[in-house]
Write a protein that holds these residues in place. Structure first.
Motif, PDB file in Angstrom:
ATOM      1  N   ILE A 163      52.340  32.090  43.516  1.00  0.00           N
ATOM      2  CA  ILE A 163      51.111  32.075  44.511  1.00  0.00           C
ATOM      3  C   ILE A 163      51.491  30.793  45.467  1.00  0.00           C
ATOM      4  N   GLN A 164      51.900  31.162  46.625  1.00  0.00           N
ATOM      5  CA  GLN A 164      51.882  29.995  47.667  1.00  0.00           C
ATOM      6  C   GLN A 164      50.770  29.803  48.241  1.00  0.00           C
ATOM      7  N   ARG A 165      49.997  28.469  48.106  1.00  0.00           N
ATOM      8  CA  ARG A 165      48.882  28.120  48.633  1.00  0.00           C
ATOM      9  C   ARG A 165      48.806  27.674  50.038  1.00  0.00           C
ATOM     10  N   SER A 166      49.837  27.154  50.473  1.00  0.00           N
ATOM     11  CA  SER A 166      50.009  26.768  51.820  1.00  0.00           C
ATOM     12  C   SER A 166      50.410  27.852  52.728  1.00  0.00           C
ATOM     13  N   CYS A 167      50.101  27.994  54.038  1.00  0.00           N
ATOM     14  CA  CYS A 167      50.502  29.000  55.001  1.00  0.00           C
ATOM     15  C   CYS A 167      52.350  28.981  55.164  1.00  0.00           C
ATOM     16  N   GLY A 168      52.828  27.621  55.020  1.00  0.00           N
ATOM     17  CA  GLY A 168      53.827  27.403  55.284  1.00  0.00           C
ATOM     18  C   GLY A 168      54.382  27.653  56.562  1.00  0.00           C
ATOM     19  N   TYR A 169      55.631  28.196  56.937  1.00  0.00           N
ATOM     20  CA  TYR A 169      55.862  28.628  58.106  1.00  0.00           C
ATOM     21  C   TYR A 169      55.543  30.018  58.663  1.00  0.00           C
ATOM     22  N   SER A 170      54.457  30.754  57.983  1.00  0.00           N
ATOM     23  CA  SER A 170      53.738  32.014  58.374  1.00  0.00           C
ATOM     24  C   SER A 170      52.419  31.866  58.959  1.00  0.00           C
ATOM     25  N   TRP A 171      52.143  33.033  59.760  1.00  0.00           N
ATOM     26  CA  TRP A 171      50.756  32.796  60.526  1.00  0.00           C
ATOM     27  C   TRP A 171      49.920  33.609  59.658  1.00  0.00           C
ATOM     28  N   ARG A 172      49.350  32.775  58.769  1.00  0.00           N
ATOM     29  CA  ARG A 172      48.227  33.472  57.830  1.00  0.00           C
ATOM     30  C   ARG A 172      47.474  32.401  57.302  1.00  0.00           C
ATOM     31  N   PRO A 173      46.245  32.575  56.849  1.00  0.00           N
ATOM     32  CA  PRO A 173      45.347  31.469  56.358  1.00  0.00           C
ATOM     33  C   PRO A 173      45.796  31.125  54.984  1.00  0.00           C
ATOM     34  N   SER A 174      45.566  29.658  54.722  1.00  0.00           N
ATOM     35  CA  SER A 174      46.331  29.052  53.482  1.00  0.00           C
ATOM     36  C   SER A 174      45.224  29.397  52.520  1.00  0.00           C
ATOM     37  N   LEU A 175      45.489  29.596  51.105  1.00  0.00           N
ATOM     38  CA  LEU A 175      44.856  29.912  50.422  1.00  0.00           C
ATOM     39  C   LEU A 175      43.481  28.930  50.026  1.00  0.00           C
ATOM     40  N   SER A 176      42.223  29.593  49.770  1.00  0.00           N
ATOM     41  CA  SER A 176      41.311  28.719  49.073  1.00  0.00           C
ATOM     42  C   SER A 176      41.275  28.816  47.478  1.00  0.00           C
ATOM     43  N   ILE A 177      40.714  27.815  46.954  1.00  0.00           N
ATOM     44  CA  ILE A 177      40.633  27.760  45.569  1.00  0.00           C
ATOM     45  C   ILE A 177      39.876  29.253  45.043  1.00  0.00           C
ATOM     46  N   ALA A 178      39.015  29.632  45.580  1.00  0.00           N
ATOM     47  CA  ALA A 178      38.231  31.095  45.391  1.00  0.00           C
ATOM     48  C   ALA A 178      39.466  32.054  45.407  1.00  0.00           C
ATOM     49  N   ASP A 179      39.979  32.062  46.439  1.00  0.00           N
ATOM     50  CA  ASP A 179      41.102  33.032  46.641  1.00  0.00           C
ATOM     51  C   ASP A 179      42.100  32.819  45.323  1.00  0.00           C
ATOM     52  N   ILE A 180      42.499  31.870  44.937  1.00  0.00           N
ATOM     53  CA  ILE A 180      43.452  31.446  43.721  1.00  0.00           C
ATOM     54  C   ILE A 180      42.842  32.145  42.643  1.00  0.00           C
ATOM     55  N   GLU A 181      41.656  31.628  42.388  1.00  0.00           N
ATOM     56  CA  GLU A 181      40.964  32.204  40.955  1.00  0.00           C
ATOM     57  C   GLU A 181      40.747  33.601  41.081  1.00  0.00           C
ATOM     58  N   LYS A 182      40.548  34.288  42.157  1.00  0.00           N
ATOM     59  CA  LYS A 182      40.645  35.671  42.034  1.00  0.00           C
ATOM     60  C   LYS A 182      41.931  36.563  41.954  1.00  0.00           C
ATOM     61  N   ILE A 183      43.039  35.805  42.535  1.00  0.00           N
ATOM     62  CA  ILE A 183      44.412  36.219  42.141  1.00  0.00           C
ATOM     63  C   ILE A 183      44.699  36.057  40.657  1.00  0.00           C
ATOM     64  N   VAL A 184      44.253  34.855  40.041  1.00  0.00           N
ATOM     65  CA  VAL A 184      44.779  34.786  38.577  1.00  0.00           C
ATOM     66  C   VAL A 184      43.640  36.080  38.067  1.00  0.00           C
ATOM     67  N   HIS A 185      42.363  35.973  38.227  1.00  0.00           N
ATOM     68  CA  HIS A 185      41.506  37.149  37.517  1.00  0.00           C
ATOM     69  C   HIS A 185      42.294  38.582  37.501  1.00  0.00           C
ATOM     70  N   LEU A 186      42.605  38.982  38.680  1.00  0.00           N
ATOM     71  CA  LEU A 186      43.444  40.104  38.817  1.00  0.00           C
ATOM     72  C   LEU A 186      44.670  40.477  38.140  1.00  0.00           C
ATOM     73  N   VAL A 187      45.530  39.446  38.183  1.00  0.00           N
ATOM     74  CA  VAL A 187      46.672  39.366  37.409  1.00  0.00           C
ATOM     75  C   VAL A 187      46.407  39.361  36.066  1.00  0.00           C
ATOM     76  N   LYS A 188      45.517  38.763  35.385  1.00  0.00           N
ATOM     77  CA  LYS A 188      45.436  38.628  33.924  1.00  0.00           C
ATOM     78  C   LYS A 188      44.613  39.856  33.350  1.00  0.00           C
ATOM     79  N   GLN A 189      43.875  40.541  34.263  1.00  0.00           N
ATOM     80  CA  GLN A 189      43.447  41.919  33.627  1.00  0.00           C
ATOM     81  C   GLN A 189      44.573  42.764  33.691  1.00  0.00           C
ATOM     82  N   GLN A 190      45.868  42.693  34.388  1.00  0.00           N
ATOM     83  CA  GLN A 190      46.675  43.883  34.285  1.00  0.00           C
ATOM     84  C   GLN A 190      47.619  43.199  33.301  1.00  0.00           C
ATOM     85  N   ASN A 191      48.178  41.900  33.065  1.00  0.00           N
ATOM     86  CA  ASN A 191      48.926  41.671  32.086  1.00  0.00           C
ATOM     87  C   ASN A 191      48.662  40.020  31.582  1.00  0.00           C
ATOM     88  N   PRO A 192      47.853  39.828  30.399  1.00  0.00           N
ATOM     89  CA  PRO A 192      47.245  38.478  29.986  1.00  0.00           C
ATOM     90  C   PRO A 192      48.283  37.509  30.021  1.00  0.00           C
TER      91      PRO A 192
END
Length: 411
Positions: A163-192
């Motif tokens: 999970i790359q939090r910063s946009c880096g050299y991409s033209w996209r929004p950087s992730l918020s903590i809420a985004d990261i929490e949601k990613i973790v939740h979706l991942v752990k639902q599929q494979n804890p």
């Protein structure tokens, strides 16, 4: 309207946002102070240990303080990490084994990770060369996470999600903590058992929590970015689950040594002091990104993030549209830097980067992107990435020169 008047107008428009940043700085500073107090940090912790670095009380205490601040079980804060990329690589090689899969869920990784993974370069011992399988989920056409794809793409063999939090050299929004929490939740639902790893570079102290406080298993970053407070000379960190931190430390040093070795070269005071200063320095850098985004949006340039949007890191991207404007912008920033103001930035090859990069970095610590800097790859659509700023007033002075150098989007 001249450049000075444009900046004054921007400052007035951003007063409420600036006040909110000050409130957040106070909150983050309090959690740093609480950790210092809870671990009874004193002047005796500034003393270093030579040689192997065994029984370094300052280093051991700093690890505990850092872990508490980051909301994690453990941390390893080391000057031996050459960069954030090095810390990230140690984390990846520490966790992954031949046959495992790593899944990047926020599109392409930052340029410097491509050779670590094995997407570029060969015969360097990349993850792919060691038998690690790599996949990535592309972003949506709007540049956001493909949540639908993420909810179905974690398999039994997916050992680690990147999970790359910063946009880096991409033209996209950087992730918020809420985004990261949601990613973790979706991942752990599929494979804890899948390890959720966050590249936290540029993101520390942007919000009032860090990724490991909302479920991420492991994260890594650089000390010459946010958590070093602009005064740490070198280094990086890993933080998260204790076993995973130790696995990463074993890749930095050696199995059997792990986090127990590594002299601090009399840097302990700076490491503690940098962490203490970090919330304030990040707050100033955030004000600088808002000011930059607001002014250049008014000049007609596409900016990311949008002028008044919440920040996910200390980076403000501006789509300049030409190599000439990219170089002129960086030249103006360099001329208004405290160090090397007489130098002209010239596009050149940089280790780990695919394209030539032009970089303005008149900083006290080489490569310190919490100090004011600007850079961008010499490729379409010629985006400049502005970072850091020890005080927003310095950013304002440099921006005045940059506006005069490149003018509005139609010029």
């Amino acid at each position: 309207m001249n450049s000075l008047e444009q900046l004054r107008q921007a400052e007035q428009a951003l007063l409420e946002i600036f006040s909110g940043i000050d409130t957040q700085v106070k909150h983050n500073l309090k959690r740093v102070l609480d950790a210092f107090r809870n671990h009874r940090v004193g002047a005796h912790h500034f003393a270093g240990v030579s040689g192997y670095g065994h029984d370094d009380l300052g280093r051991e205490t700093l690890d505990k303080v850092f872990a508490e601040v980051m909301g994690s079980e453990a941390a390893a804060v080391r000057v031996q990490f050459v960069s954030g990329t090095h810390a990230i690589a140690c984390a990846l090689f520490g966790v992954l084994r031949p046959g495992d899969e790593m899944l990047a869920v926020v599109g392409s990784p930052y340029d410097t990770l491509e050779e670590v993974i094995g997407l570029r370069g060969k015969d360097q011992g990349s993850l792919i060369e060691f038998g690690i399988n790599y996949r990535q989920l592309e972003l949506t056409p709007e540049g956001t996470i493909d949540w639908q794809a993420l909810s179905t793409n974690v398999t039994e063999n997916t050992r680690l999600v990147l999970i790359q939090r910063s946009c880096g050299y991409s033209w996209r929004p950087s992730l918020s903590i809420a985004d990261i929490e949601k990613i973790v939740h979706l991942v752990k639902q599929q494979n804890p058992n899948t390890v959720c790893f966050v590249d936290n570079c540029y993101g520390e102290f942007i919000e009032t929590k860090e990724p490991t406080a909302v479920g991420a298993d492991l994260m890594a970053g650089s000390l010459i970015k946010n958590p070093g407070g602009t005064i740490v000379s070198a280094g990086g960190y890993v933080a998260g689950r204790a076993d995973l931190v130790e696995a990463a430390a074993c890749r930095l040093t050696a199995p059997g040594i792990g986090s127990y070795g590594g002299a601090t070269f009399d840097q302990n005071r700076l490491l503690f002091q940098g962490l203490f200063l970090a919330p304030q320095m990040v707050g100033e850098a955030m004000k600088g990104t808002y000011l930059t985004g607001y002014v250049f949006d008014k000049l007609g340039y596409p900016v990311n993030p949008a002028p008044l949007a919440p920040r996910g890191d200390v980076i403000q991207a501006i789509k300049l549209g030409s190599a000439e404007k990219l170089i002129a912008f960086c030249k103006a920033i360099q001329q208004h830097s405290p160090i090397g103001s007489y130098l002209d930035p010239v596009p050149d090859e940089m280790p780990g980067y695919e394209s030539k990069v032009v970089m303005a970095g008149g900083t006290f610590i080489e490569g310190s992107t919490l100090e004011l800097s600007a850079d961008g790859p010499l490729r379409e659509p010629y985006v400049v990435y502005c970072q850091g700023g020890t005080h927003w007033t310095h950013v304002a002075i440099a921006l005045e020169a940059a506006i005069n150098a490149i003018g509005s989007a139609g010029d």
